[in-house]
Design an enzyme around this catalytic site. Sequence first.
Site, mmCIF file in Angstrom:
data_model
loop_
_atom_site.group_PDB
_atom_site.id
_atom_site.type_symbol
_atom_site.label_atom_id
_atom_site.label_comp_id
_atom_site.label_asym_id
_atom_site.label_seq_id
_atom_site.Cartn_x
_atom_site.Cartn_y
_atom_site.Cartn_z
ATOM 1 N N GLU A 61 0.834 -1.025 -0.090
ATOM 2 C CA GLU A 61 0.045 0.029 -0.041
ATOM 3 C C GLU A 61 0.802 1.086 0.122
ATOM 4 O O GLU A 61 1.839 1.297 0.875
ATOM 5 C CB GLU A 61 -0.931 -0.078 1.390
ATOM 6 N N ARG A 82 4.864 -13.133 9.564
ATOM 7 C CA ARG A 82 5.546 -11.917 9.216
ATOM 8 C C ARG A 82 7.007 -11.623 10.005
ATOM 9 O O ARG A 82 7.126 -12.492 11.084
ATOM 10 C CB ARG A 82 4.635 -10.745 9.496
ATOM 11 N N LYS A 88 3.837 0.700 9.869
ATOM 12 C CA LYS A 88 4.154 2.253 9.369
ATOM 13 C C LYS A 88 3.626 3.381 10.070
ATOM 14 O O LYS A 88 4.066 4.243 10.113
ATOM 15 C CB LYS A 88 3.388 2.002 7.943
HETATM 16 P P1 ATP Z 1 1.179 -1.703 8.157
HETATM 17 O O1 ATP Z 1 0.260 -2.419 8.470
HETATM 18 O O2 ATP Z 1 2.400 -1.290 9.108
HETATM 19 O O3 ATP Z 1 0.808 -0.687 7.101
HETATM 20 P P2 ATP Z 1 1.241 -3.575 5.789
HETATM 21 O O4 ATP Z 1 1.824 -4.975 6.235
HETATM 22 O O5 ATP Z 1 -0.134 -3.281 5.550
HETATM 23 O O6 ATP Z 1 2.034 -2.658 7.000
HETATM 24 P P3 ATP Z 1 1.640 -3.430 3.032
HETATM 25 O O7 ATP Z 1 2.082 -2.091 2.254
HETATM 26 O O8 ATP Z 1 0.253 -3.615 2.885
HETATM 27 O O9 ATP Z 1 2.220 -2.988 4.530
HETATM 28 O O10 ATP Z 1 2.457 -4.662 2.733
HETATM 29 C C1 ATP Z 1 2.839 -5.060 1.474
HETATM 30 C C2 ATP Z 1 3.250 -6.518 1.737
HETATM 31 O O11 ATP Z 1 4.499 -6.604 2.595
HETATM 32 C C3 ATP Z 1 2.126 -7.334 2.310
HETATM 33 O O12 ATP Z 1 1.863 -8.540 1.123
HETATM 34 C C4 ATP Z 1 2.376 -7.505 3.609
HETATM 35 O O13 ATP Z 1 1.932 -8.973 3.967
HETATM 36 C C5 ATP Z 1 3.939 -7.583 3.567
HETATM 37 N N1 ATP Z 1 4.760 -7.186 4.664
HETATM 38 C C6 ATP Z 1 4.488 -6.049 5.630
HETATM 39 N N2 ATP Z 1 5.111 -6.228 6.537
HETATM 40 C C7 ATP Z 1 5.727 -7.482 6.743
HETATM 41 C C8 ATP Z 1 6.698 -8.100 7.495
HETATM 42 N N3 ATP Z 1 7.103 -7.631 9.066
HETATM 43 N N4 ATP Z 1 6.951 -9.179 7.451
HETATM 44 C C9 ATP Z 1 6.728 -9.902 6.106
HETATM 45 N N5 ATP Z 1 6.020 -9.148 5.111
HETATM 46 C C10 ATP Z 1 5.569 -8.079 5.434
HETATM 47 MG MG MG Z 2 -1.646 -3.464 4.277
#
Ligand code: ATP
Ligand code: MG
Length: 553
Positions: free
Chosen positions: A32, A256, A266
């Site tokens: 995102e 994760r 984030k």
């Molecule tokens: P936040 O919840 O902090 O905004 P997010 O996980 O929603 O972070 P996205 O931009 O939606 O962030 O994530 C993009 C991809 O990266 C998704 O497929 C997510 O599962 C993966 N991802 C995010 N954080 C991690 C992590 N700590 N370990 C592994 N994969 C991750």
């Molecule tokens: Mg997300």
Amino acid sequence: MNETGQNFLEEIVEADLNSGKYRSIITRFPPEPNGYLHIGHAKSICLNFGLAKKFGGTTNLRFDDTNPVKEDVEYVDSIQEDVRWLGFDWAAVYYASDYFEQLYDWAHKLIDKGLAYVDDQTQEEIRLGRGTVTLPGMESPFRNRSIEENRKLFTRMREGVFKDGEKVLRAKIDMTHPNMLMRDPILYRIIHTSHHRTGDRWCIYPMYDWAHGQSDSIEQITHSICTLEFDVHRPLYDWFIEQLEIFPSHQYEFARLNLTYTVMSKRKLHELVKSGFVSGWDDPRMPTICGLRRRGYTPESIRLFAERVGVAKRDNVIDLGLLEWCVREELNKRALRFMAVLNPVKVTITNYPKGKEESFEAPVNPEDPSLGSRKIAFSRELYIEKDDFMEDPPKKYFRLSLGTEVRLKYGYIIKCNDVIKNDLGEIVELLCTYDPTSRGADGVWRSVKGTIHWVSATGAQKATVRLFDRLFTEPNMDDLPQESEYTDFINPHSLQTVTAFIEPALADCPATLPVQFERLGYFVADLQDMPNHRLFNRTVTLKDSWIKNQSNT
Ligand code: ATP
Ligand code: MG
């Protein structure tokens, strides 16, 4: 990992290819664009791109841009830069917003099948009506609107007739379903906000669940890999695909990445930047890809880390020391060696003639003899680390002290005979003598217990050096004591800036190359803050606490 050394996702893909379910696979990385990528995303990138690469498939980069409120092109650009820097290339770049029209048509299809309705309840009423894990939900009073009425209302939602929050479109599934997400999930909400790509064309925006699986399906993603917390979303993911009778993408979940002493949400990273505690998303202490890059991490070291972490099915917290070990592994092979003194004290070699200068040969990188050697100047005046001298040392202190000897790396053995102090009683100069027969490579070999680094005062140049410590003081930042905030554990000493003396050859070395300051760690020039290359960030120290911890346990 199984006995063939494959992780569970590789096993699934291999089985799917062998059974003929797919001829080739397509994965996607779906960020995102609401922040910069961090090391957790790097794990996901390596996994998605790595799987496709290993099995001859392709990977799409898809921006999951369904929430106009928090998204921005700044993030879109940085994400592309970071993925490329990590060494990956996407087959295509897509945006969930490209599919808004298709998703809208599909919503009408659900309405026509009697499987979606417009709900006028407030957000709070909807939340209450959903029930709890132990209590079934209650049907909305608007649940049984006619298909005609739903069509009309939904069309008017899109036309902008209603205000934010006035209406939502919900799927009609089962308000008593044991999985709360199946209790008539919201598909669309009204947000009168401009979108960074679609501008003001839309005022209704799809929810994650309504957008994600269908976007996968449109792109014919075969293996849609996400983190564990999405496993409860899988039934809904499958339900939409089944009801719409579209390409059956499948979702798989892995743990994760969590790292000790690190926050990765984030929201929290945004707050660190906004509060000014760090200098920006690319502050070298941040766990972001751009922060790590500025700190001197290489793409290879991050890919090695992702591989070492592996793919787990259960949440765990990885030792930050593993990431540091990976960058040491990498930099040890590549970094050019130099000497620098971070906290200098002057040394005068009283029996070395004034004005005389000689030089020693030292390898540029002992791991790679093909890189040759460099010349190190030696003269009557030099600098050593304050830490490498103690007037009154404890037992087993093998560095310099009054009346003892130490070897200057690549050079002579010296002995300290006297110290000069200032009015405050602080040592400002060491008076030493050298043993002319002990010259490094060509002298008479004689062993002394300690070897220290040093820089000749003639030719030494000044540089600013930033030393970092972890951003937080608590290892498990996702499991804090009750009633505490992550900000309570910010490490006030995470940044230390010193003025160092560096050997002149270092000042001449191309600024983009990683370097090792002997005995002190790996460093990289920070060209952003000082384009003339007199500022270094310490990537990591040489000491390897991780390996030590591993062998202790
Ligand atoms: P936040 O919840 O902090 O905004 P997010 O996980 O929603 O972070 P996205 O931009 O939606 O962030 O994530 C993009 C991809 O990266 C998704 O497929 C997510 O599962 C993966 N991802 C995010 N954080 C991690 C992590 N700590 N370990 C592994 N994969 C991750
Ligand atoms: Mg997300």
